[in-house]
Design a protein around this motif. Structure first.
Motif, short mmCIF file in Angstrom:
data_model
loop_
_atom_site.label_atom_id
_atom_site.label_comp_id
_atom_site.label_asym_id
_atom_site.label_seq_id
_atom_site.Cartn_x
_atom_site.Cartn_y
_atom_site.Cartn_z
N LEU B 144 7.82 3.24 -4.43
CA LEU B 144 6.38 2.94 -4.43
C LEU B 144 6.15 1.44 -4.22
CD1 LEU B 144 5.06 5.23 -7.29
CD2 LEU B 144 4.88 5.56 -4.84
N SER B 148 4.38 -0.20 -0.90
CA SER B 148 3.11 -0.90 -1.08
C SER B 148 3.13 -2.24 -0.36
CB SER B 148 2.81 -1.10 -2.57
OG SER B 148 3.65 -2.07 -3.12
N ILE B 178 -4.59 1.33 0.43
CA ILE B 178 -4.78 0.98 -0.98
C ILE B 178 -5.42 2.14 -1.73
CG2 ILE B 178 -5.98 -0.57 -2.55
CD1 ILE B 178 -5.69 -2.71 -0.37
N GLU B 181 -2.94 5.11 -2.07
CA GLU B 181 -1.77 4.82 -2.89
C GLU B 181 -1.96 5.36 -4.31
OE1 GLU B 181 -0.55 0.59 -3.17
OE2 GLU B 181 0.34 1.12 -1.25
#
Lengths: 179, 352
Positions: B144, B148, B178, B181
């Motif tokens: 993750l 990102s 964003i 996510e």
């Protein structure tokens, strides 16, 4: 290990210098990202995998993305040069010195320097061995929801207040403005 | 050589071999994924697709690669030189790096006693061969974290191009990444709660009797949907809606610089499918009880392949969403459903 530490520390240092010296704001923000990623590598070397991952997810992946976003959108001009002996430069330097002394003192707490320069110190209750035996995330979660429950909850209330404030400010209408 | 130095050397060599192998496999899969996409889309639209280069067009990816490398690297005026070059490299690096902690098979004990255990815990006297590059305890968080960082590549690429189409595409893309996510992370909390671990190998090990997709059907659907958005696939490919934005954030890129962005997108597809396989579809476990479990990587590849096929299939089936609907869907549908899923799962785990 030492080589990786050296590289990561150098990158973190360069990132820090870049934040202060870049004349273009976007590059300053990106230097901060570099600094944070290098810090995450240092956390990994200290056997703090969870902290390293969270450091990247929260700071580099979320907070700094918004910074970069806003800087690129508002397109501020180049920074003005500050004269070296201005008051704010002196105050900033003083703050840096105090911060370094305080953090250094805290880090060296309980650590003694031997005759040949080697460091000696006792392990606290949360050292790599005990934490890894119990699980890093497990240890952190348990401590967060028992010992540090009050600070944890207060912090979440603080974040909530900030979110409510941001919504209020962005929704506020000037008098006479249509909904 | 001292034993410590030998073990360090061994670790470095093993990591190098694994790294080169991962890059090789990912690059090959990427090349043939582009061919598969063109072939399958052609079949869905009753066409033949590429069939001139080699038998059934099997050499088409090689021809594409040669074309990308030899093309003129046209670049826009007034670009930010450093960031313009950094962005594609960053995109490819983040995509490749994310694969480092994905285990494609269970740890195998070479020499020593203990045999092939489900977990890395015991392998006394032997060498435990992990089937991932970095055997982290927080492997999922690592993925993750790395993915990102891909936002920077997209945003900086669009910004540095000094073009309004690129900038608009980059803005949309970053906002979408964003927003989704959150949905991705929330969907993954379900399996984490059930497995009680963030170690990907331990999570697969927990699924030996029942895959998590049967316990977390909603979580799987949420993850796969949000994953489509994270990889900018239709019906969520707003960042490169060609009718409005030319090609989105990579409009001003040509040649292999564009190729790197292209590669990053397809490798992200493979990564999303791999995470779904590990978290929900039992990773390397055989799909049926009478099939041998020692063919681990094969089962893993088959499951990833199936998910990739579904991703391509979805692309040629659904129309594109409008941008405001996309944001509403992410924040008002996926996110609350994800939260509800976490709540139900947590209660289930607590009373179990």
């Amino acid at each position: 290990m030492t080589v990786i530490f050296g590289l990561a520390a150098l990158l973190a240092f360069l990132g820090g210098v870049g934040v202060v010296t870049s004349r273009r704001t976007l590059y300053a923000a990106l230097s901060l990202v570099l600094n944070m990623v290098a810090l995450a590598v240092l956390f990994l070397l200290l056997d703090a995998q969870f902290l390293a991952a969270v450091q990247i997810i929260v700071y580099a992946g979320a907070v700094m993305v918004l910074f970069v976003f806003i800087i690129a959108l508002l397109a501020p001009g180049a920074e003005e040069r500050v004269r070296p002996l201005e008051l704010r430069v002196l105050l900033g330097g003083l703050a840096a010195v105090v911060f370094t002394v305080v953090v250094g003192r805290l880090t060296l707490n309980g650590i003694t320097v031997g005759p040949n320069g080697q460091l000696h110190g006792g392990l606290g209750p949360f050292n790599p061995v005990t934490v890894n035996a119990h699980g890093q995330v497990q240890t952190l979660g348990e401590q967060l929801f028992t010992t540090f429950l009050l600070p944890f909850e207060v912090t979440s209330v603080l974040l909530l207040v900030a979110a409510v404030g941001a919504v209020y400010l962005s929704r506020r209408r000037r008098p006479g403005e249509e909904e | 050589m001292s034993p410590a130095a030998t073990s360090v050397l061994l670790a470095v060599v093993v990591a190098l071999v694994k790294g080169i192998l991962i890059i090789f496999v990912l690059a090959t899969t990427f090349a043939y994924l582009t061919l598969a996409e063109r072939k399958i889309s052609a079949r869905i639209q009753l066409r033949f697709g590429p069939n001139r280069v080699g038998p059934f067009g099997f050499l088409q990816p090689a021809a594409d690669a040669v074309k990308l490398f030899l093309k003129e690297k046209a670049a826009p005026e007034g670009r930010d030189h450093f960031l313009y070059l950094l962005a594609p490299a960053l995109a490819a690096a983040a995509a490749l790096f994310a694969f480092a902690t994905i285990p494609v098979n269970q740890t195998i004990c070479i020499g020593g006693t203990g045999g092939a255990g489900p977990l890395s815990a015991s392998c006394p006297g032997g060498y435990p061969l992990h089937w991932d590059l970095a055997h982290l305890n927080v492997g999922l968080l690592f993925i993750l974290a790395v993915t990102s960082l891909g936002v920077y590549a997209i945003f900086l690429g669009g910004w540095a191009s000094n073009s309004k189409y690129s900038l608009l595409g980059a803005l949309r893309s970053s906002a979408q990444l964003i927003s989704y996510e959150m949905a991705v992370s929330f969907a993954l909390v379900g399996p984490i709660l059930l497995a009680g671990s963030l170690n990907l190998e331990a999570i697969v090990g927990q699924q030996h009797s029942l895959w998590f997709v049967f316990l977390q059907p909603l979580g799987f659907l949420l993850y796969f949907t949000a994953g489509l958005a994270e990889t900018n696939r239709l019906p969520f490919d707003l960042p490169e809606a060609e009718a409005e934005l030319v090609a989105g954030y990579h409009t001003e890129y040509a040649g292999m610089r564009f190729g790197l962005f292209f590669m990053a997108e397809y490798i992200n597809m493979i990564t999303v499918s791999s995470i779904a396989t590990v978290m929900f579809l039992g990773g390397w476990m055989a799909p049926l009880w009478f099939l041998p479990n020692w063919l681990g990587p094969l089962w893993f590849g088959a499951k990833v392949g199936l998910l990739l096929f579904i991703m391509i299939w979805v692309r040629w089936t659904f129309p594109r969403l409008r941008y405001d609907r996309l944001m509403q869907f992410g924040w008002k549908v996926l996110l609350p459903l994800g939260l509800a899923n976490i709540l139900v799962t947590a209660v289930f785990v607590a009373v179990r």
